[in-house]
Scaffold this active site. Structure first.
Site, PDB file in Angstrom:
ATOM      1  N   TYR A 153       0.793  -1.217   0.000  1.00  0.00           N
ATOM      2  CA  TYR A 153       0.000   0.000   0.000  1.00  0.00           C
ATOM      3  C   TYR A 153       0.832   1.277   0.000  1.00  0.00           C
ATOM      4  CZ  TYR A 153      -4.390   2.508   0.714  1.00  0.00           C
ATOM      5  OH  TYR A 153      -5.490   3.296   0.545  1.00  0.00           O
ATOM      6  N   GLY A 154       2.138   1.180   0.075  1.00  0.00           N
ATOM      7  CA  GLY A 154       2.965   2.371   0.062  1.00  0.00           C
ATOM      8  C   GLY A 154       3.417   2.823   1.428  1.00  0.00           C
TER       9      GLY A 154
END
Length: 95
Positions: free
Chosen positions: A52-53
């Site tokens: 998801y970063g």
């Protein structure tokens, strides 16, 4: 209280555990909610898988949204009352 806790990044079936945790005491301006339900979204699953970063600090309690009732209020908490039904949306204290 019980909480769904992720110990590290990985597949949800491998890293999630239902754990007992102490019931927190709400501080000034906070409310303690007796949670009735909380969803786990696709974005939560991406975070757990490391896709998801960003990654939360582990271990972390999963679920940012919930429905429930106000169980207790901290000092100087305004606009809420014990027993009131509430919905939280994207509230973070853990992630």
């Amino acid at each position: 209280m019980r909480a769904l806790v992720a110990g590290k990044v990985g597949e949800p079936t491998d890293v999630l555990r239902l754990e007992s945790r102490p019931v927190p005491t709400p501080a000034a301006g906070q409310a303690l909610i007796r949670v009735k339900a909380t969803p786990i979204h696709a974005s939560d699953l991406h975070v757990l898988r490391g896709r998801y970063g960003f990654s939360p600090e582990f271990p972390t309690v999963v679920g940012l949204e919930c429905v429930g009732r106000i169980e207790a209020l901290g000092p100087d908490t305004e606009g809420l009352k014990i027993g009131q039904r509430v919905v939280t949306v994207g509230v973070t204290g853990t992630w």
